[in-house]
Design a protein around this motif. Structure first.
Motif, short mmCIF file in Angstrom:
data_model
loop_
_atom_site.label_atom_id
_atom_site.label_comp_id
_atom_site.label_asym_id
_atom_site.label_seq_id
_atom_site.Cartn_x
_atom_site.Cartn_y
_atom_site.Cartn_z
N GLU A 110 0.84 -1.20 0.00
CA GLU A 110 0.00 0.00 0.00
C GLU A 110 0.87 1.26 0.00
O GLU A 110 0.58 2.22 -0.71
CB GLU A 110 -0.93 0.01 1.22
CG GLU A 110 -2.05 -0.99 1.11
CD GLU A 110 -2.88 -1.10 2.39
OE1 GLU A 110 -2.91 -0.14 3.19
OE2 GLU A 110 -3.48 -2.18 2.59
N THR A 111 1.94 1.24 0.79
CA THR A 111 2.86 2.37 0.84
C THR A 111 3.52 2.56 -0.52
O THR A 111 3.64 3.68 -1.02
CB THR A 111 3.92 2.14 1.94
OG1 THR A 111 3.25 1.92 3.18
CG2 THR A 111 4.84 3.33 2.08
N LEU A 112 3.95 1.45 -1.16
CA LEU A 112 4.53 1.53 -2.50
C LEU A 112 3.53 2.12 -3.49
O LEU A 112 3.85 3.02 -4.27
CB LEU A 112 4.95 0.15 -2.99
CG LEU A 112 6.13 -0.53 -2.34
CD1 LEU A 112 6.32 -1.93 -2.93
CD2 LEU A 112 7.38 0.28 -2.48
N PHE A 113 2.33 1.58 -3.47
CA PHE A 113 1.28 2.02 -4.39
C PHE A 113 1.07 3.53 -4.30
O PHE A 113 1.07 4.23 -5.30
CB PHE A 113 -0.03 1.28 -4.09
CG PHE A 113 -1.18 1.68 -4.98
CD1 PHE A 113 -1.36 1.10 -6.21
CD2 PHE A 113 -2.08 2.66 -4.55
CE1 PHE A 113 -2.42 1.48 -7.03
CE2 PHE A 113 -3.13 3.04 -5.36
CZ PHE A 113 -3.31 2.45 -6.60
N HIS A 114 0.90 4.02 -3.08
CA HIS A 114 0.63 5.45 -2.90
C HIS A 114 1.83 6.31 -3.28
O HIS A 114 1.66 7.45 -3.73
CB HIS A 114 0.16 5.73 -1.48
CG HIS A 114 -1.20 5.14 -1.20
ND1 HIS A 114 -2.34 5.53 -1.89
CD2 HIS A 114 -1.60 4.19 -0.34
CE1 HIS A 114 -3.37 4.83 -1.46
NE2 HIS A 114 -2.95 4.01 -0.52
N SER A 115 3.04 5.77 -3.13
CA SER A 115 4.22 6.55 -3.54
C SER A 115 4.30 6.69 -5.06
O SER A 115 4.85 7.67 -5.56
CB SER A 115 5.50 5.92 -3.01
OG SER A 115 5.88 4.79 -3.75
N PHE A 116 3.74 5.74 -5.79
CA PHE A 116 3.77 5.79 -7.25
C PHE A 116 2.57 6.51 -7.85
O PHE A 116 2.58 6.88 -9.01
CB PHE A 116 3.87 4.39 -7.83
CG PHE A 116 5.14 3.68 -7.48
CD1 PHE A 116 6.37 4.30 -7.62
CD2 PHE A 116 5.11 2.38 -7.01
CE1 PHE A 116 7.54 3.66 -7.30
CE2 PHE A 116 6.29 1.73 -6.68
CZ PHE A 116 7.50 2.36 -6.83
N ASP A 117 1.54 6.70 -7.05
CA ASP A 117 0.34 7.39 -7.50
C ASP A 117 0.59 8.89 -7.45
O ASP A 117 0.13 9.60 -6.56
CB ASP A 117 -0.84 7.00 -6.61
CG ASP A 117 -2.15 7.61 -7.06
OD1 ASP A 117 -2.24 8.10 -8.21
OD2 ASP A 117 -3.10 7.61 -6.25
N THR A 118 1.34 9.38 -8.43
CA THR A 118 1.84 10.75 -8.39
C THR A 118 0.74 11.81 -8.46
O THR A 118 0.90 12.89 -7.90
CB THR A 118 2.86 11.00 -9.52
OG1 THR A 118 2.26 10.70 -10.77
CG2 THR A 118 4.10 10.16 -9.33
N ASN A 119 -0.37 11.51 -9.11
CA ASN A 119 -1.47 12.49 -9.16
C ASN A 119 -2.50 12.26 -8.06
O ASN A 119 -3.52 12.93 -8.02
CB ASN A 119 -2.14 12.50 -10.54
CG ASN A 119 -2.77 11.17 -10.89
OD1 ASN A 119 -2.79 10.23 -10.10
ND2 ASN A 119 -3.30 11.09 -12.11
N GLN A 120 -2.25 11.32 -7.19
CA GLN A 120 -3.06 11.01 -6.00
C GLN A 120 -4.54 10.80 -6.32
O GLN A 120 -5.42 11.25 -5.59
CB GLN A 120 -2.88 12.11 -4.95
CG GLN A 120 -1.44 12.23 -4.49
CD GLN A 120 -1.23 13.34 -3.50
OE1 GLN A 120 -2.03 14.26 -3.38
NE2 GLN A 120 -0.13 13.25 -2.76
N ASP A 121 -4.80 10.05 -7.40
CA ASP A 121 -6.18 9.74 -7.74
C ASP A 121 -6.58 8.32 -7.33
O ASP A 121 -7.61 7.81 -7.73
CB ASP A 121 -6.42 9.96 -9.24
CG ASP A 121 -5.63 9.00 -10.12
OD1 ASP A 121 -4.77 8.26 -9.60
OD2 ASP A 121 -5.87 9.01 -11.35
N ASN A 122 -5.75 7.68 -6.52
CA ASN A 122 -5.97 6.32 -6.02
C ASN A 122 -6.00 5.27 -7.12
O ASN A 122 -6.65 4.23 -7.00
CB ASN A 122 -7.23 6.24 -5.15
CG ASN A 122 -7.05 6.97 -3.84
OD1 ASN A 122 -5.99 6.88 -3.22
ND2 ASN A 122 -8.06 7.72 -3.44
N ALA A 123 -5.30 5.56 -8.20
CA ALA A 123 -5.14 4.60 -9.29
C ALA A 123 -3.82 4.91 -10.00
O ALA A 123 -3.40 6.05 -10.06
CB ALA A 123 -6.29 4.71 -10.29
N LEU A 124 -3.18 3.86 -10.49
CA LEU A 124 -1.97 4.05 -11.29
C LEU A 124 -2.36 3.93 -12.75
O LEU A 124 -2.95 2.93 -13.16
CB LEU A 124 -0.92 2.98 -10.97
CG LEU A 124 -0.40 2.89 -9.54
CD1 LEU A 124 0.69 1.83 -9.45
CD2 LEU A 124 0.11 4.22 -9.05
#
Length: 188
Positions: A55-69
């Motif tokens: 989850e921490t990795l996912f959120h670090s990669f979600d650069t526009n913070q839209d809860n999706a990559l």
């Protein structure tokens, strides 16, 4: 040194293409959500530590913070994990530690990641006899140059480059490349 390390960790083109095909298969909408990210990488729901880490990795990669990559975020993430140089990986690690995004690490932020790493990395191998609190204290002793109780990005980068123990800890290397290669094909 950095180029040799980056070169030695490169994935071949076929593996990268396989990961992209998995993305397209799992995410025909073009958006990868957290539950899909966990499924792609085979994170069992019973593993609290691995789940929190992913989850921490996912959120670090979600650069526009839209809860999706989106596909670009996904490719950038894979490139960093699998091929990134040490400076880029340290900057990314700092971002992972910096939960509130204020550009400074406090003890609670560092302890959170250290607890996760301690359970994933150290307890399985019995490498560290130190507790997460002791590890956090040592990090602050080595890195917090002005003793203000916070670590800036520059302190983080300088500290990691001066001490091998610290470098290994701060770059959050839990064999991400091996983990991605091993788990990326576990989709059902």
């Amino acid at each position: 040194m950095g180029q040799e390390e980056s070169h030695s960790e490169e994935m071949d083109l076929v593996q990268i293409q396989d990961l992209c095909i998995i993305f397209m298969k799992e995410c025909p909408s073009g958006a990868l959500h957290l539950h899909e990210f966990k499924r792609i990488f085979g994170v069992p729901s019973s593993s609290e530590e691995e789940s929190l880490y992913i989850e921490t990795l996912f959120h670090s990669f979600d650069t526009n913070q839209d809860n999706a990559l989106d596909f670009i975020e996904y490719v950038a993430a894979l490139n960093l994990i699998l091929r990134g140089n040490i400076e880029d990986r340290l900057k990314w690690s700092f971002k992972l530690y910096d939960k509130d995004g204020n550009g400074r690490l406090d003890r609670s932020e560092v302890k959170l990641i250290i607890r996760i790493l301690h359970k994933i990395k150290f307890q399985k191998t019995n490498v560290s006899s130190m507790t997460p609190s002791q590890i956090c204290d040592r990090i602050f002793e080595l890195v917090d140059q002005n003793a203000d109780g916070q670590i800036t990005l520059s302190e983080f980068m300088e500290g990691a480059q001066k001490d091998e123990w610290l470098m290994n800890l701060l770059k959050l290397d839990v064999d991400a490349k091996g983990w991605v290669i091993q788990n990326c094909g576990k989709t059902s």
